[in-house]
Design an enzyme around this catalytic site. Structure first.
Site, PDB file in Angstrom:
ATOM      1  N   HIS A 145       0.851  -1.178   0.000  1.00  0.00           N
ATOM      2  CA  HIS A 145       0.000   0.000   0.000  1.00  0.00           C
ATOM      3  C   HIS A 145       0.892   1.235   0.000  1.00  0.00           C
ATOM      4  O   HIS A 145       0.830   2.056   0.897  1.00  0.00           O
ATOM      5  CB  HIS A 145      -0.936  -0.008   1.214  1.00  0.00           C
ATOM      6  CG  HIS A 145      -1.819  -1.227   1.278  1.00  0.00           C
ATOM      7  ND1 HIS A 145      -2.526  -1.582   2.399  1.00  0.00           N
ATOM      8  CD2 HIS A 145      -2.104  -2.170   0.363  1.00  0.00           C
ATOM      9  CE1 HIS A 145      -3.207  -2.696   2.164  1.00  0.00           C
ATOM     10  NE2 HIS A 145      -2.958  -3.078   0.936  1.00  0.00           N
TER      11      HIS A 145
HETATM   12  C1  LIG Z   1      -0.105  -9.361  -1.793  1.00  0.00           C
HETATM   13  C2  LIG Z   1      -0.965  -8.156  -2.028  1.00  0.00           C
HETATM   14  C3  LIG Z   1      -2.207  -8.029  -1.405  1.00  0.00           C
HETATM   15  C4  LIG Z   1      -3.002  -6.916  -1.629  1.00  0.00           C
HETATM   16  N1  LIG Z   1      -4.226  -6.847  -1.043  1.00  0.00           N
HETATM   17  C5  LIG Z   1      -5.017  -5.764  -1.255  1.00  0.00           C
HETATM   18  C6  LIG Z   1      -6.322  -5.676  -0.681  1.00  0.00           C
HETATM   19  O1  LIG Z   1      -6.812  -6.593  -0.018  1.00  0.00           O
HETATM   20  N2  LIG Z   1      -7.055  -4.550  -0.900  1.00  0.00           N
HETATM   21  C7  LIG Z   1      -6.578  -3.518  -1.637  1.00  0.00           C
HETATM   22  O2  LIG Z   1      -7.273  -2.524  -1.761  1.00  0.00           O
HETATM   23  N3  LIG Z   1      -5.352  -3.592  -2.214  1.00  0.00           N
HETATM   24  C8  LIG Z   1      -4.567  -4.692  -2.036  1.00  0.00           C
HETATM   25  N4  LIG Z   1      -3.334  -4.750  -2.635  1.00  0.00           N
HETATM   26  C9  LIG Z   1      -2.902  -3.620  -3.468  1.00  0.00           C
HETATM   27  C10 LIG Z   1      -3.422  -3.724  -4.877  1.00  0.00           C
HETATM   28  O3  LIG Z   1      -2.965  -4.892  -5.485  1.00  0.00           O
HETATM   29  C11 LIG Z   1      -2.969  -2.506  -5.650  1.00  0.00           C
HETATM   30  O4  LIG Z   1      -3.482  -1.351  -5.018  1.00  0.00           O
HETATM   31  C12 LIG Z   1      -3.492  -2.492  -7.075  1.00  0.00           C
HETATM   32  O5  LIG Z   1      -3.188  -3.669  -7.752  1.00  0.00           O
HETATM   33  C13 LIG Z   1      -2.900  -1.286  -7.792  1.00  0.00           C
HETATM   34  O6  LIG Z   1      -3.331  -1.255  -9.118  1.00  0.00           O
HETATM   35  P1  LIG Z   1      -2.494  -0.499 -10.206  1.00  0.00           P
HETATM   36  O7  LIG Z   1      -3.171  -0.723 -11.500  1.00  0.00           O
HETATM   37  O8  LIG Z   1      -2.235   0.878  -9.759  1.00  0.00           O
HETATM   38  O9  LIG Z   1      -1.049  -1.207 -10.212  1.00  0.00           O
HETATM   39  P2  LIG Z   1      -0.646  -2.721 -10.499  1.00  0.00           P
HETATM   40  O10 LIG Z   1      -1.747  -3.635 -10.213  1.00  0.00           O
HETATM   41  O11 LIG Z   1       0.637  -2.925  -9.800  1.00  0.00           O
HETATM   42  O12 LIG Z   1      -0.404  -2.731 -12.062  1.00  0.00           O
HETATM   43  C14 LIG Z   1       0.641  -2.039 -12.660  1.00  0.00           C
HETATM   44  C15 LIG Z   1       1.036  -2.773 -13.925  1.00  0.00           C
HETATM   45  O13 LIG Z   1       1.905  -1.961 -14.669  1.00  0.00           O
HETATM   46  C16 LIG Z   1       2.959  -2.729 -15.183  1.00  0.00           C
HETATM   47  N5  LIG Z   1       4.105  -1.842 -15.390  1.00  0.00           N
HETATM   48  C17 LIG Z   1       4.770  -1.104 -14.472  1.00  0.00           C
HETATM   49  N6  LIG Z   1       5.736  -0.393 -15.039  1.00  0.00           N
HETATM   50  C18 LIG Z   1       5.707  -0.669 -16.359  1.00  0.00           C
HETATM   51  C19 LIG Z   1       6.477  -0.235 -17.467  1.00  0.00           C
HETATM   52  N7  LIG Z   1       7.469   0.628 -17.318  1.00  0.00           N
HETATM   53  N8  LIG Z   1       6.169  -0.718 -18.690  1.00  0.00           N
HETATM   54  C20 LIG Z   1       5.146  -1.613 -18.853  1.00  0.00           C
HETATM   55  N9  LIG Z   1       4.394  -2.053 -17.841  1.00  0.00           N
HETATM   56  C21 LIG Z   1       4.667  -1.588 -16.597  1.00  0.00           C
HETATM   57  C22 LIG Z   1       3.188  -3.782 -14.132  1.00  0.00           C
HETATM   58  O14 LIG Z   1       3.849  -4.901 -14.676  1.00  0.00           O
HETATM   59  C23 LIG Z   1       1.775  -4.070 -13.664  1.00  0.00           C
HETATM   60  O15 LIG Z   1       1.174  -5.098 -14.404  1.00  0.00           O
HETATM   61  C24 LIG Z   1      -2.531  -5.876  -2.456  1.00  0.00           C
HETATM   62  C25 LIG Z   1      -1.296  -5.993  -3.081  1.00  0.00           C
HETATM   63  C26 LIG Z   1      -0.511  -7.122  -2.891  1.00  0.00           C
HETATM   64  C27 LIG Z   1       0.778  -7.237  -3.598  1.00  0.00           C
END
Ligand SMILES: Cc1cc2nc3c(=O)[nH]c(=O)nc-3n(C[C@H](O)[C@H](O)[C@H](O)COP(=O)(O)OP(=O)(O)OC[C@H]3O[C@@H](n4cnc5c(N)ncnc54)[C@H](O)[C@@H]3O)c2cc1C
Ligand code: SF4
Lengths: 571, 259
Positions: free
Chosen positions: A501
């Site tokens: 987080h």
């Molecule tokens: C173990 C775990 C448990 C969690 N549990 C919860 C929960 O219960 N409740 C909750 O609210 N949140 C939880 N979270 C947090 C939640 O997973 C994240 O808040 C959420 O996935 C964020 O979404 P996002 O799209 O911002 O980023 P992400 O899901 O991280 O996606 C980002 C994507 O961008 C890609 N990327 C990054 N940089 C580049 C680049 N330069 N070029 C190409 N691709 C790139 C990555 O490979 C990834 O696929 C948890 C996280 C983890 C790891």
């Protein structure tokens, strides 16, 4: 020279929750979208052999390969930042779906207080309540304004829950009923009620029953399989971009996902983004993808890193407090907890779901009086039941040895007899907590890694102790034989898992002087660039972040569609 | 036997029969019963690849009548000497007792050997780029040495220390002496130049627990006996039927049962 591809309407950097939502909403409106994802394609069928604790929970099968890219960390500016060589504190997503594949699914809405934290704190307690160096600021949007987008995210994901009596007003109930309650959850609810608290079931993206969402996507009910956090769901019961928004985008015929595509720069000229440069990881080739609109959804660290590497926006300078990129990095204060050892009672601890649990918000946000307390905000307190897998869960009483005969006997005795009440303490930004580019360490391409400068403050130590005591009160009421509580928070360390987080770095706000993006996630300095994720949070609340990330993504999608028609700054 | 115990005993028996039944239950039945098909729509690609397999062979292969040789029980990385030291050390960390077998009989030394032979031993997915500096404790492992090398050095140092102190090899020491040696490593009372003694001990301890409790497919947790000791059911398709119930023992299944 990089190979140049034909132009697309929109290019998305990273296809996780934020990227997936943008893809589905924009393609539905007829825009052509290219999603660049550095990791691989993912499908539900991948998880049929996934109930494997070693492979997924300890060897991080689904997470970012640190050999290619990591972060560096230091507790303060006086020490040398060193790379996070192995996983610990948080786990980074990689591959289609991002961390949304292996999250728990606990899906909260931040509190009305969060969005107006500075005004409301000053109003109730006076300006002096905010210690020097604490950089809290209003978010440039109110809860009420964001409410429809929370609603939209919850309906898309099918969140199972019951109304939280101490949260902001809702326009609708949750789309599916709350999850089943275990005997220990019933004990928590009873204990909390006796203490005059307001317990409710954790809002869950693990479906309590089968559900068809407004996009026509049908998913099955959660089986409480106990392999959720750090694992993919073999049933598609856990809301994950791969089983929700991505298929909707694909069905329009307007969405192309390119996997193994590592975005390294956002290209721009004359104050406008022109596209991105990425490396095709299968050939090593550098490729330019031109686009009318660029959307960065690569999570907190890469959102910030790409701005700095591409020289977009003014980098934050902790010495002057000026500049915005990298500002207000915050985290979570998760260690305040109470562990109860039951000598004559056993529970089905092997079972559970990522967001199965019950909680209270009586000590979250400004739901309680802080006049005599040495901290602001608070945290959600929960008893979750997520499946205690045996390698990682061997709790023994404090006086027990950590190995040998007595350890073995104790760890077996308590394997099914230990309950935990944990807290998710909020994290306030401080002037000397920030992200910038590391001067020494590089990624696999030779680009600088992002550097974290962060430690816990007095605010956090006070908060953790307070929350730990409140967890203890409830645990005591639950009738345990002995309680193990966090005593001291200690310094922030990168080695033990706390939560993924992380927040801040490209924050939102009402003015370009204090924030990088407006309340549509549009860069103040570059109107056709949108940066979406928890990177936009000016501070972190006492909850998991993704409900709020989802709401901001839906709002951004609306803004992008509007921008594609009219152009200009949306605010 | 107290009433509570009897109750859970009955539960145990009932659940045992139920699980056998569900092992036999076809995946088609399971998926339908659990509401996997939503409004008549079959979801995902799951059914397609699950059902044919299920109908052509039983979920659990029949147990062979005689104890067969396990051809996985051989060494990929360790020398026989290193294997013997590891086996002696992990048995002290998780010894045999009235509850059941110790790390030795659970195959933990084979588990560690097999793990070190693969990408984990080479730290393949860790950031191993220079420069290397000694950091703060809060910054985590900063060594340039990979896990294979840590074991290589650590095991040799266990041997050296045992020889120096007791004039014997580590495996030949009495259990009490072995404990004393391990404790000295745990508390950094042994001064090593290349690796940290406590770092090695912690790695040994954590990989012991991994070997005791990971799926038997990796060579440890032999016959799921590690799981059995703590009533851990391994991996099951569903717990919806017990999630609301009091303590229920479910006989374990491993990933092999799902192939
Ligand atoms: C173990 C775990 C448990 C969690 N549990 C919860 C929960 O219960 N409740 C909750 O609210 N949140 C939880 N979270 C947090 C939640 O997973 C994240 O808040 C959420 O996935 C964020 O979404 P996002 O799209 O911002 O980023 P992400 O899901 O991280 O996606 C980002 C994507 O961008 C890609 N990327 C990054 N940089 C580049 C680049 N330069 N070029 C190409 N691709 C790139 C990555 O490979 C990834 O696929 C948890 C996280 C983890 C790891
Ligand atoms: S606990 Fe539920 S949602 Fe999570 S992986 Fe298992 S079945 Fe899926």
């Amino acid at each position: 020279m990089a190979k140049k591809l034909p132009k697309t309407d929109v290019v998305i950097i990273g296809v996780g929750w934020a990227g997936g939502i943008i893809a589905s909403e924009l393609t539905k409106q007829g825009l052509s979208v290219v999603g660049l994802e550095r990791g691989k394609e993912r499908v539900t069928e991948d998880y049929y052999m996934a109930h494997d604790e070693l492979r997924y929970a300890l060897r991080y099968e689904l997470m970012q390969d640190l050999s290619k890219e990591t972060i560096t960390f230091r507790g303060n500016e006086k020490i040398r930042a060193l790379p996070m060589r192995q996983y610990g504190s948080f786990l980074l997503g990689e591959g289609v779906g991002g961390a949304g594949v292996h999250w728990n699914g606990q899906t909260y809405r931040f509190l009305p207080y969060d969005f107006e934290i500075r005004s409301m704190t000053e109003e109730r307690y006076g300006k002096d309540k905010i210690p020097p160096g604490m950089m809290i600021q209003d978010w440039g949007i109110t809860y009420d304004k964001l409410e429809p987008y929370f609603d939209k995210f919850e309906k898309m994901a099918g969140i199972s829950g019951e109304v939280n009596p101490l949260a902001g007003k809702r326009s609708n109930e949750y789309p599916t009923p709350p999850m089943l309650h275990t005997p220990s959850m019933k004990m928590f609810v009873e204990a909390a009620k006796k203490l005059n608290l307001h317990p409710y079931t954790v809002p869950s993206a693990n479906l309590s029953e089968s559900y068809t969402n407004p996009d026509g996507i049908s998913r099955a009910a959660c089986q409480y399989c106990g392999y959720c956090e750090r694992f993919g769901c073999e049933y598609g019961a856990k809301a994950d971009p791969v089983v929700t928004v991505i298929p909707v985008a694909k069905k329009t015929g307007k969405f192309e996902i390119r996997t193994h595509s590592y975005v390294r720069r956002i290209l721009h000229s004359g104050g406008k983004a022109t596209g991105v440069m990425y490396t095709d990881m299968t050939t090593g080739e550098e490729i330019e993808q031109p686009a009318d609109i660029v959307v960065s959804t690569g999570y907190v660290f890469n959102n910030t890193r790409l701005m700095l590497l591409s020289k977009i926006g003014k980098p934050y300078d902790p010495a002057t407090g000026k500049g915005v990129i990298g500002k207000n990095y915050a985290y979570q204060v998760i260690k305040g907890n109470a562990v109860g050892f039951f000598d004559d009672q056993k529970f089905n601890l092997y079972a559970g779901a990522g967001s199965l649990g019950v909680c209270v918000d009586d000590y979250n946000g400004d739901n309680f009086d802080h006049s005599d307390l040495k901290f602001i905000h608070g945290g959600n307190i929960a008893h979750t039941f997520t499946g205690q897998r045996p390698i990682q869960n061997n709790p023994v009483p404090e006086d027990s040895p950590r190995w040998g005969k007595e350890f073995k006997a104790n760890s077996l005795k308590y394997a099914n007899s230990v309950l935990t009440i944990g807290s998710q303490g909020s994290s306030m930004p401080f002037r000397h907590h920030y992200l910038d580019l590391d001067p020494t360490y590089k990624d696999a391409f030779g680009d600088p890694l992002i550097r974290i400068t962060f430690d816990f403050e007095e605010q956090d130590r006070e908060l953790a102790r307070y929350l730990s005591d409140r967890c203890g009160d409830i645990m005591k009421e639950m009738g345990t034989d002995r309680i193990l509580k966090m005593k001291e928070l200690g310094p922030y360390e990168i080695t033990t898992y706390q939560s993924t987080h992380n927040t801040g770095g490209v924050i939102m706000g009402a003015s370009p002087d204090t924030s990088a993006v407006n309340n549509y996630m549009q860069m103040w300095d570059m109107e056709n660039l949108f940066v979406i994720g928890a990177s936009a949070f000016p501070h972190n609340s006492g909850y998991n972040p993704t409900g709020t990330v989802g709401a901001l993504a839906y709002r951004a999608a609306e803004g992008i569609v509007q921008y594609s028609k009219k152009g200009g700054l949306l605010v | 036997m107290s009433e509570q115990d009897q109750h859970s005993q009955q539960n145990e028996n009932r659940e045992a029969t139920k699980t056998k039944e569900s092992q036999r239950m076809s995946r088609r039945k399971f998926l339908t019963r659990s509401g996997y098909a939503v409004g008549g729509v079959v979801l995902g690609g799951l059914l397609g690849y699950l059902i044919p397999k299920e109908e052509t062979k039983p979920a659990t292969p029949p147990a062979p009548q005689q104890q067969q040789k396990n051809y996985n029980e051989a060494l990929m990385f360790f020398t026989q000497e290193q294997y013997a030291i590891t086996q002696a050390a992990v048995e002290r960390i998780f010894p045999a007792d009235d509850n059941g077998p110790g790390a030795k009989d659970l195959g933990v030394a084979f588990f560690i050997d097999h793990q070190l032979a693969g990408d984990w031993g080479f730290n393949a997915r860790d950031y191993m780029q220079p420069p290397f500096y000694v950091g703060e404790k809060t910054q985590g492992y900063q060594g340039r040495i990979n896990r294979r090398e840590i074991f290589y050095i650590g095991l040799r140092e266990l041997q050296n220390y045992s020889q120096k102190k007791y004039k014997k090899d580590f495996p030949a020491l009495s259990p009490e002496e072995q404990d004393a040696v391990l404790t000295a490593f745990q508390n950094d009372e042994v001064n090593l130049t290349t690796i940290s003694a406590s770092g090695f001990f912690n790695l040994l301890r954590s990989s012991t627990l991994e070997g005791v409790y990971s799926d038997p497919l990796y060579g440890g947790n032999k016959n799921m006996q590690g799981w059995a000791m703590r009533d851990y059911p391994g991996n099951q398709m569903t717990y919806t039927n017990i999630i609301e119930k009091d303590y229920t023992v479910v006989p374990p299944q491993s990933l092999r049962d799902h192939l």
